[in-house]
Scaffold this motif. Sequence first.
Motif, PDB file in Angstrom:
ATOM      1  N   LEU A   2       0.831  -1.200   0.000  1.00 31.29           N
ATOM      2  CA  LEU A   2       0.000   0.000   0.000  1.00 31.29           C
ATOM      3  C   LEU A   2       0.869   1.255   0.000  1.00 31.29           C
ATOM      4  CD1 LEU A   2      -2.702  -0.825   2.706  1.00 31.29           C
ATOM      5  CD2 LEU A   2      -3.054  -0.702   0.245  1.00 31.29           C
ATOM      6  N   ARG A   4       0.275   4.099   1.299  1.00 34.57           N
ATOM      7  CA  ARG A   4       0.299   4.688   2.638  1.00 34.57           C
ATOM      8  C   ARG A   4       1.311   3.974   3.531  1.00 34.57           C
ATOM      9  NH1 ARG A   4      -2.203   2.912   7.024  1.00 34.57           N
ATOM     10  NH2 ARG A   4      -3.523   1.522   5.831  1.00 34.57           N
ATOM     11  N   ARG A  91       8.067   5.866  16.019  1.00 37.77           N
ATOM     12  CA  ARG A  91       7.171   4.916  16.653  1.00 37.77           C
ATOM     13  C   ARG A  91       5.742   5.097  16.159  1.00 37.77           C
ATOM     14  NH1 ARG A  91       3.279   5.183  21.116  1.00 37.77           N
ATOM     15  NH2 ARG A  91       3.251   3.166  22.158  1.00 37.77           N
ATOM     16  N   ARG A  95       3.545   2.348  14.411  1.00 35.40           N
ATOM     17  CA  ARG A  95       2.240   1.972  14.939  1.00 35.40           C
ATOM     18  C   ARG A  95       1.210   1.899  13.815  1.00 35.40           C
ATOM     19  NH1 ARG A  95      -1.743   3.270  19.000  1.00 35.40           N
ATOM     20  NH2 ARG A  95      -2.197   5.302  18.154  1.00 35.40           N
ATOM     21  N   ARG A  98       2.039  -1.285  11.851  1.00 35.58           N
ATOM     22  CA  ARG A  98       2.525  -2.332  12.726  1.00 35.58           C
ATOM     23  C   ARG A  98       2.307  -3.730  12.158  1.00 35.58           C
ATOM     24  NH1 ARG A  98       0.676  -2.440  18.823  1.00 35.58           N
ATOM     25  NH2 ARG A  98       1.099  -4.615  19.218  1.00 35.58           N
ATOM     26  N   GLU A  99       1.230  -3.887  11.396  1.00 34.78           N
ATOM     27  CA  GLU A  99       0.953  -5.213  10.836  1.00 34.78           C
ATOM     28  C   GLU A  99       2.036  -5.636   9.858  1.00 34.78           C
ATOM     29  OE1 GLU A  99      -0.432  -2.458  10.004  1.00 34.78           O
ATOM     30  OE2 GLU A  99      -0.456  -2.398   7.825  1.00 34.78           O
ATOM     31  N   ASN A 100       2.815  -4.666   9.386  1.00 38.50           N
ATOM     32  CA  ASN A 100       3.889  -4.991   8.448  1.00 38.50           C
ATOM     33  C   ASN A 100       5.222  -5.253   9.140  1.00 38.50           C
ATOM     34  OD1 ASN A 100       3.302  -4.630   5.368  1.00 38.50           O
ATOM     35  ND2 ASN A 100       1.985  -3.200   6.476  1.00 38.50           N
ATOM     36  N   TRP A 106       8.698  -4.227  16.487  1.00 41.92           N
ATOM     37  CA  TRP A 106       7.763  -3.287  17.104  1.00 41.92           C
ATOM     38  C   TRP A 106       8.046  -3.150  18.593  1.00 41.92           C
ATOM     39  CZ3 TRP A 106       4.669   0.567  17.628  1.00 41.92           C
ATOM     40  CH2 TRP A 106       3.831   0.642  18.742  1.00 41.92           C
ATOM     41  N   GLU A 107       8.227  -4.256  19.270  1.00 41.27           N
ATOM     42  CA  GLU A 107       8.386  -4.184  20.717  1.00 41.27           C
ATOM     43  C   GLU A 107       9.693  -3.493  21.106  1.00 41.27           C
ATOM     44  OE1 GLU A 107       5.547  -7.966  21.762  1.00 41.27           O
ATOM     45  OE2 GLU A 107       7.540  -7.902  22.660  1.00 41.27           O
ATOM     46  N   ASN A 110       9.228   0.192  20.509  1.00 43.61           N
ATOM     47  CA  ASN A 110       8.386   0.724  21.578  1.00 43.61           C
ATOM     48  C   ASN A 110       9.218   0.918  22.847  1.00 43.61           C
ATOM     49  OD1 ASN A 110       5.745   1.561  22.201  1.00 43.61           O
ATOM     50  ND2 ASN A 110       5.463  -0.279  23.440  1.00 43.61           N
TER      51      ASN A 110
ATOM     52  N   MET B  55       4.746  -3.915  25.051  1.00 41.45           N
ATOM     53  CA  MET B  55       4.127  -4.523  23.879  1.00 41.45           C
ATOM     54  C   MET B  55       3.206  -3.537  23.164  1.00 41.45           C
ATOM     55  SD  MET B  55       3.250  -8.113  25.689  1.00 41.45           S
ATOM     56  CE  MET B  55       3.079  -9.446  24.529  1.00 41.45           C
ATOM     57  N   GLY B  56       3.010  -2.381  23.786  1.00 38.69           N
ATOM     58  CA  GLY B  56       2.109  -1.409  23.169  1.00 38.69           C
ATOM     59  C   GLY B  56       0.682  -1.899  23.175  1.00 38.69           C
ATOM     60  N   GLU B 178      -2.898 -11.692  23.619  1.00 41.20           N
ATOM     61  CA  GLU B 178      -1.662 -11.151  24.173  1.00 41.20           C
ATOM     62  C   GLU B 178      -1.576 -11.390  25.683  1.00 41.20           C
ATOM     63  OE1 GLU B 178       0.623 -10.785  21.932  1.00 41.20           O
ATOM     64  OE2 GLU B 178       1.044  -8.637  22.004  1.00 41.20           O
ATOM     65  N   VAL B 228      -5.789   5.052  12.955  1.00 37.11           N
ATOM     66  CA  VAL B 228      -4.928   4.976  14.132  1.00 37.11           C
ATOM     67  C   VAL B 228      -5.553   5.643  15.361  1.00 37.11           C
ATOM     68  CG1 VAL B 228      -3.605   7.048  13.599  1.00 37.11           C
ATOM     69  CG2 VAL B 228      -2.497   5.167  14.804  1.00 37.11           C
ATOM     70  N   TYR B 233      -7.616   0.473  17.762  1.00 37.75           N
ATOM     71  CA  TYR B 233      -6.605   0.354  16.706  1.00 37.75           C
ATOM     72  C   TYR B 233      -5.562  -0.709  17.015  1.00 37.75           C
ATOM     73  CZ  TYR B 233      -3.108   1.383  13.248  1.00 37.75           C
ATOM     74  OH  TYR B 233      -2.213   1.254  12.221  1.00 37.75           O
ATOM     75  N   PHE B 234      -5.187  -0.810  18.272  1.00 37.98           N
ATOM     76  CA  PHE B 234      -4.230  -1.859  18.645  1.00 37.98           C
ATOM     77  C   PHE B 234      -4.715  -3.220  18.158  1.00 37.98           C
ATOM     78  CE2 PHE B 234      -3.631  -5.387  21.619  1.00 37.98           C
ATOM     79  CZ  PHE B 234      -2.275  -5.600  21.461  1.00 37.98           C
ATOM     80  N   SER B 237      -4.561  -3.582  14.219  1.00 32.54           N
ATOM     81  CA  SER B 237      -3.228  -3.826  13.659  1.00 32.54           C
ATOM     82  C   SER B 237      -2.694  -5.173  14.127  1.00 32.54           C
ATOM     83  CB  SER B 237      -2.274  -2.689  14.016  1.00 32.54           C
ATOM     84  OG  SER B 237      -2.067  -2.641  15.400  1.00 32.54           O
ATOM     85  N   TYR B 238      -3.033  -5.516  15.347  1.00 35.63           N
ATOM     86  CA  TYR B 238      -2.559  -6.808  15.877  1.00 35.63           C
ATOM     87  C   TYR B 238      -3.133  -7.976  15.065  1.00 35.63           C
ATOM     88  CZ  TYR B 238      -1.866 -10.721  19.047  1.00 35.63           C
ATOM     89  OH  TYR B 238      -1.506 -11.930  19.570  1.00 35.63           O
ATOM     90  N   ALA B 240      -4.366  -7.911  12.011  1.00 30.66           N
ATOM     91  CA  ALA B 240      -3.844  -7.889  10.643  1.00 30.66           C
ATOM     92  C   ALA B 240      -2.439  -8.476  10.619  1.00 30.66           C
ATOM     93  CB  ALA B 240      -3.832  -6.459  10.105  1.00 30.66           C
ATOM     94  N   GLN B 241      -1.644  -8.093  11.596  1.00 29.73           N
ATOM     95  CA  GLN B 241      -0.275  -8.601  11.679  1.00 29.73           C
ATOM     96  C   GLN B 241      -0.275 -10.118  11.873  1.00 29.73           C
ATOM     97  OE1 GLN B 241       1.662  -8.244  15.453  1.00 29.73           O
ATOM     98  NE2 GLN B 241       3.568  -7.537  14.524  1.00 29.73           N
ATOM     99  N   GLU B 246      -3.352  -7.289   4.855  1.00 29.29           N
ATOM    100  CA  GLU B 246      -3.185  -5.845   4.761  1.00 29.29           C
ATOM    101  C   GLU B 246      -4.152  -5.135   5.701  1.00 29.29           C
ATOM    102  OE1 GLU B 246      -0.369  -4.146   3.492  1.00 29.29           O
ATOM    103  OE2 GLU B 246      -0.742  -5.616   1.906  1.00 29.29           O
ATOM    104  N   LEU B 247      -3.647  -4.172   6.438  1.00 29.98           N
ATOM    105  CA  LEU B 247      -4.517  -3.307   7.240  1.00 29.98           C
ATOM    106  C   LEU B 247      -4.822  -2.080   6.389  1.00 29.98           C
ATOM    107  CD1 LEU B 247      -5.741  -2.771  10.112  1.00 29.98           C
ATOM    108  CD2 LEU B 247      -3.694  -1.456  10.576  1.00 29.98           C
TER     109      LEU B 247
END
Lengths: 326, 475
Positions: A2, A4, A91, A95, A98-100, A106-107, A110, B55-56, B178, B228, B233-234, B237-238, B240-241, B246-247
């Motif tokens: 994407l 974006r 960050r 965020r 993050r899925e990518n 990520w951790e 963070n 871990m956000g 998680e 976001v 949102y967490f 994205s979690y 999707a990951q 794709e998100l």
Amino acid sequence: MLSRVADSIYWLGRYLERAENYARFIDVNYNLMLDLPPGMDEQWEPLIAVTGDLENYKNRYTQSDRKNAIYFLAFDEENPNSLLSSITRARENARVVRENLTKETWEKLNEVYLQAKQGYKAKIWKMDDPRGFFIHIKYSIQLLYGIADNSVARTEGWYFNKLGHYLERADKTSRVLDVKYHILLPSPEEVGSPLDYLHWMALLKSVSGFNTYRRAYGKIVPNGVVEFLMLDKYFPRSIFFCLTEAEECLYKISGYSGKGYSNSTEKLMGKLRSRLEYADVNEIIKDGLHEYIDELQAKINDISNSVHDNFFLIKDNFIQQQTIEE
Amino acid sequence: MLFSTYQSGGNYDEMFTTEGECRDHYVAFKTALENIPKKKLYRLQHSTDKAQMAMGMTFNVYHDQEGLEKILHLDIVPRIISGSEWKKLEIGLEQRICALNLFLQDIYNDRKILKDGIVPKELILSSKDYLEPLVGFTPPKSIWCHITGTDLVRDQKGNFYVLEDNLRCPSGVSYLLESREIVKRAFPELFNKLGVRPVSDYPIKLLNMLQSLTGKERPTVGLLTPGVYNSAYFEHSYLAQQMGVELVTGADLLVQDKKVYMQTTKNLQQVDVLYRRVDDTFLDPLTFNPASMLGVPGLFDAYKAGNIALANAPGTGVADDKAVYSYVPQIIKYYLDQDPILENVPTYLCEQQDHRQYVLDNIHDLVVKETNAAGGYGMLIGPKSTKQDHARFRDLIKNNPRNYIAQPTLSLSTVPTISDENIEPRHVDLRPYILYGDKIEVLPGALTRVALVKGSLVVNSSQGGGSKDTWVLYD
């Protein structure tokens, strides 16, 4: 990938590199100040000057002392390029995509962010010796690179990230070199003096290049340092090296063979890279190093803008579709 | 001893009977917990808070300033459910989802249940979640509610009741997944010993389910997020990951020739399935809310043309309207000819004259809820409210009776929970997650939400609740 997402990953690369550079600059400058002869004022203004944010600084601070400078460069939220701002933006970009990213990346990122915020809370800039904090941040970011190096697939996202990373690094190395223009020697006769050497050494150290330079060039002479930081083919922080890598990223992204160019970004990049490839350090210095660097930075900016236009910008037909019957 | 001062206070406690006996399925855990020095227990809890931060695992609105990102406090003492008890929940939930799905298919098509007068026609047709554009539509494989998070509570006697069905975009499964990872770090040796069923394959099952909604060999799946700044949102994205999909936001998508595409760095790429976490009426400004910037113009046409599958199907919200909820036992009976395995909490529909009068007269004993609110907003807990609150809600009900239901105040069950100085009982609910693709699957685990304030019955994260890991045992 994407558009974006590519955009965010590119800026993630740039901001992280920026943050790491700031951490090492502050550390090196601090060391340099410890070596100054007694009675000489610490010079922090040149460091702010090379970040390009001197005007912002001068508008809000009256003194260029150590505390103010470190606060401004590391933690000031109103400085969009401060270490904390850069890490926060890195960050935030992470965020969003993050899925990518891998969970580990990520951790860790963070964690770096939380470390940087912790530094803010602990008022690091007021400490007598803040170096530990900056070294820690620097290594944390490098650990992040190490994790990515061994876990991220070499697909489009990787190359967008690296592209941002190398363009930022090229820019920052050029600024490091430019610092010499801003650092004041007490008198013109001091050129070639021990103090002058200290400065050149500090520059090399701020890009972790001192030992490598020593092996390759031996003596510390201005032309040698300029050539090393600008034109060296093997040193990973030389401007030429960074541009070559960035160009390679562009070819990987477009899938082009690397002969000539396939889009306008590759064209701009190829022009700049080959210009450096055939440049001569003596001519650069004769014509004016500062001016040469200024122009170089402008061209790097042009390339970054072109990356945006070619890959991230929502296409025209897309916008039309999006605004249909509003 | 750790539990020597523990008082369940007359509520059903998940760990101890009213006589103070430890329940069988908790015995091994109790022994293990008592072997951990209290100091260490608090240290484990503390490092859990830190791990969540690292871990956000955060929720809440985010404005690039510190303080607005909060963690959903995770209490490390798990809630444990025996295998046999879970089995009953599982078949009860399957039955319920199956019937609700048949119900949705019916009310958007033949409307048999309305014609037969089992569910009042006006109740459905007046619901703002009944979406006219879907009348006559059948989604892929006739499945409407692919992902459900049903809220359950236990009463004083320990019976489970369904509190509500969340058929739209139920949140929280990422916290469940998680949290399990974190609690595994805190009690590494216990999982094997007790035989805790794993939950980590949920994203695989979710992806399989989503992919099963198209006929394509390798369909492109996207998770559609409002972005976001959304509080969940967490989770978006979690997931999707974890699924490797794709998100996407509405701005990444466009529709051409009734097909949905995403804008990539190279070209447009077709999307086949969207797990959408955007509300129905924000999905497509051309069909629904024209002011919405979150959706994709033309998405609904693509959906009706069969070129994109959406999970959950738009329009499912009508079945988790809290007024419709009260008919679920009849709905189960009507479509499956079975008695409900899981009971509803008795519910008074303010729309009905006799019910309304009862509610107005007994408001101090009841919980009053808006029929389509969520997150603990728009509700009144009678026994914990002032006379002014009661009067205000009486007026609200009289002005718009369709919009309110009421239920008796249940004394939710409790679970031992770490408080400032001790382990104390805190009220909990239970949210299991159910996937409906080629078959109905209940994830053997759940999000247990816990009211962290002593005596409080409000477990919503937006109202200061926390969470617990839920261990479902093999037997």
